[in-house]
Design an enzyme around this catalytic site. Structure first.
Site, PDB file in Angstrom:
ATOM      1  N   ASP A 414      27.584  18.898  -5.152  1.00 34.19           N
ATOM      2  CA  ASP A 414      28.486  18.050  -4.374  1.00 34.19           C
ATOM      3  C   ASP A 414      29.837  17.882  -5.056  1.00 34.19           C
ATOM      4  O   ASP A 414      30.743  17.298  -4.459  1.00 34.19           O
ATOM      5  CB  ASP A 414      27.842  16.674  -4.147  1.00 34.19           C
ATOM      6  CG  ASP A 414      28.003  16.203  -2.720  1.00 34.19           C
ATOM      7  OD1 ASP A 414      28.171  17.058  -1.838  1.00 34.19           O
ATOM      8  OD2 ASP A 414      27.971  14.990  -2.484  1.00 34.19           O
ATOM      9  N   ASP A 848      16.754   6.797   0.371  1.00 33.43           N
ATOM     10  CA  ASP A 848      15.389   7.295   0.341  1.00 33.43           C
ATOM     11  C   ASP A 848      14.417   6.326   1.019  1.00 33.43           C
ATOM     12  O   ASP A 848      13.599   6.737   1.847  1.00 33.43           O
ATOM     13  CB  ASP A 848      14.968   7.569  -1.101  1.00 33.43           C
ATOM     14  CG  ASP A 848      15.358   6.435  -2.052  1.00 33.43           C
ATOM     15  OD1 ASP A 848      15.864   5.406  -1.560  1.00 33.43           O
ATOM     16  OD2 ASP A 848      15.154   6.570  -3.264  1.00 33.43           O
TER      17      ASP A 848
END
Length: 1147
Positions: A414, A848
């Site tokens: 990223d 998550d």
């Protein structure tokens, strides 16, 4: 061309006035260009957009140009041309994005060192024999040159295409036309060529049809060969175009519609499950449940007594204590009730091998019938996440014990850093030696850094005579690999400086020429050019530069995809016999490597890229285009595969009966590099071995961010199969509901979308949900079909026939990778449901937990897989400050969940009651910090004021306190028994619960409230994965003291309680009528607080022995001085208010 691998040129024109308000944004450009080795750019269109749904309108104009084969234009062998195309793809770096052309830059080399493995990008090959061409000759999976002409004239791919198009298909060497060699290709590949697809059928549709055409039992004659006549008779098949591969409707044999019955031998064969549920012994679980209700009753009685018996002398102390105790009781109940049904599970890998990898009637060749797995590894900052750590994780994945052709690894960078890119290329190069070595000698663990640092005997249980020699050689190669990887920053800097100096000289020369042409004598004006970051082949890095520049900085760079290791061949590839240049003998080992892809999604200013969740969703889309594994395993860059068979153990749950309703398999997190005492409870065993096992007995464990094997269809937001057959009652267990008659087929029922029961999957309408990539949408039913369990028993619903996944994987071509670049563009998710209902969910720093909650809310189940040998291992911050910041991030995400629509109070009826309580506790536990801090100050306030939370320490209060404490201790002992942890780990968890509750949790509540009320966004930094600077001490980072404001509340609590104890003793000693009971109560609770904060105090002192003694002396003197000062300010008095004689007082 007429070759199958080179697609027909299709040109699409898009009118500029198209109204895009009611549909997802379309790709701004369909142009695809490639750069040849000689520097030429050749542009052609990407594969045609298969219009469907709202996108089908008259604004698109399509036309196709067919070039029929003629004597002057002979096609290349399709099998060879496809391999050549794939080789071109693996040697090219693909870039593109918003308002830019997707380009494929052919790279001569990816790293400075030489690539050895034929699958690796930039692998060495022969040079093209045409004058003036510096291209590489096409090669096969072994790296052997592919020569399309009998004269063995060496020609590269680009020159071959030019010869076909411009030279009439004439070989430049012998001047004869190229001829196809189909018979030799068939013998060489040892498998028949597949039939061409029907007109209008996409690659994904063709693959699904081929899988469905595979029968549950392949009919064989007595000689062992395939019996075509028997197949035609018993399956009602007919010869003709398409009939052999595309059967009639219902021919898949798993639709349960009565069109095809299961063979008798399948019905009579005993069925063996892949997994077993091991219940906790009743001798442990029954007393545990009984104690929970006993303690609950004791708490209710105690709180009732406390409310009815206030302390009239100190109502404010009584009120604060009662409110805190009521909240603690509620919080304990939320945490304890979901632990009523803990379970253990076990897998049977022998049965998995028998069903999926053993030759039999349904799989004569014994090829693996397991579904594919795409492994995601995420990294963002090479400074905080060292590339060597990420490279070791990649190597452990590539060496995993899973079918090579079914495994693919995607690395998400990223940060778009060239350092990470070249480190991954170095890892791919070293994998050529490391992976076969692991397979040959059955190495565990398969992370080279961990393996070579093992303190146990590496030669134990090794019987091969060449193991010592091989290990010594691989160890030396790994040391060289580490040096190269660690030296990459300097190597990239020196290379970039050299190229920059060359560009400056060129620019200055051009500038002088322009000045001279203009007749100006002043050439003193300096020439400034951007300082770029250069790749090994002498071109600009398309990602983030070391010196930021427009379109080359963090948050502003193009999307990048590089196939580091191209897909392996379908058949095993043995190594060569021991030679001088091959120091390790791999002649008996399969040397193939899994697919390895580097991905850096496009980033542009003004777009919300949604941190890790956005990166994961980009990988979901790119992997669907390139490999489309029905299962996804996500790992952090510092979590490596410790058990090479972990993926197979997770697959046992997915492929077992009822496995199609499992959304993910969560593995426990295990950590290395933790100090022996585990001062800050980094192992977190109480949660991973206690809470998670308990949740496994309900609807499943929560998703904890790494070490999780997902079902791709669950990530896509679909409901589980047969979701209408189950609803949830008010208790924790589901209640079966009689399904209503429906004309929808079982396959479409398995593809029901969203939370609404009435919303069925409609592929033609899915661009609004998934985006405008028709290739991505076509891959969805294929992934669903491949992820089904094996239909080897009548009780298995929604299964697939055995042998359906033994067909080879489609080879990569340029248009496929170009489409993958398209779906990782920053604009792709606009006006879609990515991050809302599809993929990782946005809007929380703990994406998550939210992602797992959404799946459970749709009715999916999850499973907790605890393997005998740890499945994965990673690192955790052992420094106090880093640990507090990690806990702060988790707690802040929980506060965000509580104030969002993901609050468990708003869950659907498909979620079980106790599972809902568990998720409710996830969102509520940070708020306990408010009451915890107040309660930690109460002992000090009691000692300062001379009062206590009760009027007197009577027998009733002490009995209640004793019962509550004893039941808590007995529950802890029983929980330790069924969770498999030890008492010290439980006590460390209790200590850090108070440390985190008085520091990070309180800050999280404040930050969450600021975000909800004032809209102030919260930013966090990555947890550092790098080790301490002291190479002589493995735990040097443990003793580093980094100041943070989170330390203020615990320090204040400790100092206040210490001073209060001194004040309480002083008051009691100098009192005429000492109140020893009140002192004893206050001191007892103060010591309870200080005992929990002991690890925190130890962390503040730094390394043992380094804290000067004067610090302790001054601390004691300050405490005594403050105590005496308090006595002087408020001296003890007698009954008549006078200071008694003979007592101490200041002059």
């Amino acid at each position: 061309m007429a070759s199958d691998s080179y697609r027909d040129a299709r040109v699409h024109r898009l009118s500029e006035d198209m109204d895009s308000q009611m549909r997802p944004p379309l790709a701004p450009s369909v142009t695809f260009g490639r750069r040849t080795a000689s520097g030429r750019y050749v542009s052609y269109s990407r594969d045609s957009i298969e219009l469907s749904g709202d996108l089908s309108n008259g604004d698109y104009a399509n036309y196709t140009v067919h070039i029929p084969p003629t004597p002057d234009n002979q096609p290349m062998d399709p099998t060879i041309s496809a391999k050549v195309e794939e080789q071109y793809v693996s040697n090219s770096i693909f870039t593109g994005g918003f308002n830019s052309v997707t380009r494929a830059h052919l790279m001569d080399k990816v790293i400075d060192s030489e690539a050895q493995h034929p699958q690796m990008a930039g692998a060495k090959g022969s040079s093209c024999s045409l004058p003036g061409c510096d291209g590489k000759v096409m090669s096969d999976e072994r790296g052997v040159d592919i020569l399309p002409c009998e004269c063995d004239f060496k020609i590269c791919r680009d020159c071959y295409i030019d010869a076909q198009k411009n030279a009439g298909g004439i070989c430049p060497g012998c001047k004869e036309p190229y001829r196809a060699e189909l018979e030799e290709a068939i013998m060489e590949t040892n498998r028949p060529l597949s039939l061409p697809p029907p007109p209008g059928m996409s690659k994904m549709e063709r693959r699904l049809s081929m899988m469905k055409s595979t029968k549950s039992v392949l009919l064989r004659s007595q000689t062992g060969d395939f019996d075509h006549n028997r197949w035609l008779y018993e399956t009602k098949g007919t010869y003709g175009y398409g009939n052999a591969f595309w059967p009639k409707e219902g021919g898949a044999g798993n639709e349960n519609d009565g069109t095809e019955a299961s063979p008798p031998e399948l019905l009579n064969r005993p069925w063996r499950p892949l997994t077993r549920k091991l219940k906790v012994p009743a001798a442990v679980l029954s007393p545990y449940r009984l104690l929970i209700f006993i303690r609950l009753a004791a708490l209710v009685l105690f709180l009732t007594w406390r409310i009815k018996h206030p302390n009239q002398d100190a109502m404010w102390l009584w009120g604060m204590s009662v409110v805190c105790e009521i909240w603690f009781g509620f919080s304990w109940l939320l945490d304890q009730l979901p632990k009523l049904c803990p379970v253990n599970r076990a897998t049977d890998l022998a049965v998995l091998k028998e069903k999926f990898e053993t030759p039999g009637p349904d799989n004569p060749t014994g090829k693996s019938d397991l579904p594919g797995i795409d492994v995601f590894v995420s990294t963002a900052d090479p400074e905080k996440e060292p590339p060597l750590v990420t490279a070791n994780t990649i190597l452990s994945i590539l060496a995993a014990d899973y079918p090579v052709e079914k495994l693919a690894c995607y690395v998400s960078d990223d940060g778009g850093a060239l350092l990470t890119f070249e480190a991954m290329a170095e890892a791919a190069s070293f994998a050529n030696l490391w992976v076969p070595f692991c397979r040959k000698h059955d190495i565990e663990p398969r992370n080279p850094e961990t393996y070579f640092n093992l303190k146990r005997d590496p030669y134990k249980n090794k019987v091969r005579a060449d193991f010592v020699k091989d290990r010594r050689r691989v160890k030396r190669e790994y040391d060289e690999f580490k040096v190269r990887t660690n030296g990459l920053p300097d190597s990239i800097r020196r290379r970039s400086d050299a190229y920059h100096a060359r560009e400056e000289i060129k620019a200055m020369k051009i500038h002088r020429q322009k000045v001279a042409a203009a007749g100006d004598d002043d050439v003193s004006e300096p020439v400034k050019i951007l300082k770029a970051t250069w790749m090994a082949d002498g071109t600009h890095w398309p990602g983030t530069w070391t010196t930021p520049a427009p379109e080359h900085s963090r948050g502003d760079h193009a999307g990048i995809i590089q196939v580091m290791l191209k897909p392996p061949s379908d058949e095993p590839l043995r190594g060569v016999v021991l030679e001088e240049d091959k120091p390790v003998d791999f002649s008996e080992v399969d040397i193939r490597l899994p697919l390895l892809v580097y991905v850096s999604r496009e980033k542009r200013p003004g777009y919300d890229h949604n941190k890790k969740a956005g990166a994961m969703n980009a990988l979901v889309r790119a992997s669907a285009i390139m490999s489309n594994g029905p299962f996804i395993l996500n790992l952090d860059c510092d979590h490596y595969v410790y058990n090479s068979q972990a993926m197979k153990e997770g697959m046992c749950f997915m492929m077992d009966r009822g496995g199609d309703r499992i959304c993910y398999v969560q593995f426990p997190q295990r950590f290395e590099g933790i100090d022996p005492s585990d001062r800050y409870a980094n192992h977190n065993t109480v949660f991973f071995d206690g809470n998670m096992r308990a949740l496994d007995g309900l609807q499943g464990p929560v998703y904890v961010g790494t070490g999780c094997l997902f079902r791709r269809m669950a990530l896509y937001g679909f409901d589980p199969p047969r979701s209408k057959e189950r609803t949830s009652c008010c208790c924790c267990f589901p209640r079966l509901k009689r399904p209503k008659p429906s004309a929808v087929s079982e396959e479409n029922r398995a593809l029901r979308m969203g939370d609404s029961d009435d919303e069925e999957l409609s592929v033609c309408l899915n661009p609004k949900k998934f985006g405008n990539s028709s290739f991505l949408i076509d891959s969805i039913p294929v992934a669903e079909y491949q992820g089904r369990p094996l239909a080897d028993h009548p009780s298995i619903k929604n299964g697939r026939p055995p042998g359906a996944l033994t067909i080879p994987r489609d080879l990569l071509d340029a248009s496929t990778v170009a489409e993958a670049v398209n779906v990782i563009s920053c604009w792709y998710e606009d006006k879609t449901e990515w991050g809302q209902r599809i993929g990782w969910i946005y809007g929380s720093v703990t994406e998550d937990v939210v992602t797992g909650y959404r799946m459970h809310n749709r009715g999916w189940k999850s499973v907790y897989c605890v393997t005998k040998r740890d499945a994965f291992r990673g690192t955790a911050p052992i420094n106090l400050t880093d640990r507090l910041h990690q806990v702060l991030r988790w707690a802040t995400g929980s506060v965000e969940i509580f104030f969002s629509r993901n609050n468990a109070l708003l869950a659907s009826t498909r979620m079980k009651f106790l599972q809902r309580l568990a998720y409710l506790n996830v969102g509520i536990y940070p708020f306990t910090s408010i009451f915890l801090i107040v309660y930690c100050f109460l002992p000090a306030l009691c000692l300062f004021s001379g009062q206590f939370i009760v009027q007197t320490l009577n027998v009733t209060f002490l009995v209640y306190l004793l019962v509550i404490t004893l039941t808590l201790c007995m529950l802890a002992v029983l929980e330790i028994k069924w969770a498999g942890i030890n008492l010290e780990e439980w006590w460390r968890n209790e200590q850090f619960w108070l440390i985190g509750g008085t520091s990070a949790h309180l800050a999280a509540v404040l930050q969450g409230l600021l975000k909800v009320i004032a809209g102030i966004e919260i930013s966090f930094t990555l947890t550092s994965k790098s080790a301490g600077d002291d190479v002589d001490d493995e735990f040097a980072d443990l003793y580093v003291v980094k100041w943070t404001s989170l330390m203020i509340p615990p320090i204040t609590i400790m100092m206040t309680n210490l001073i209060a104890i001194a004040v309480g003793f002083s008051r009691t000693i100098y009192s005429v009528i000492p109140q020893w009971s009140r002192l004893l109560g206050g001191v007892f609770f103060s010591f309870w607080v200080l005992a929990h904060l002991y690890p925190f105090a130890k962390g503040l002192m730094g390394r043992r022995g380094r804290t000067p003694t004067i610090v302790f002396i001054w601390s004691g003197l300050i405490a005594i001085t403050i105590s005496l000062l308090w006595v002087a300010i408020k001296p003890p008095s007698s009954a008549n208010g006078q200071i008694p004689s003979g007592t101490f007082q200041f002059p």
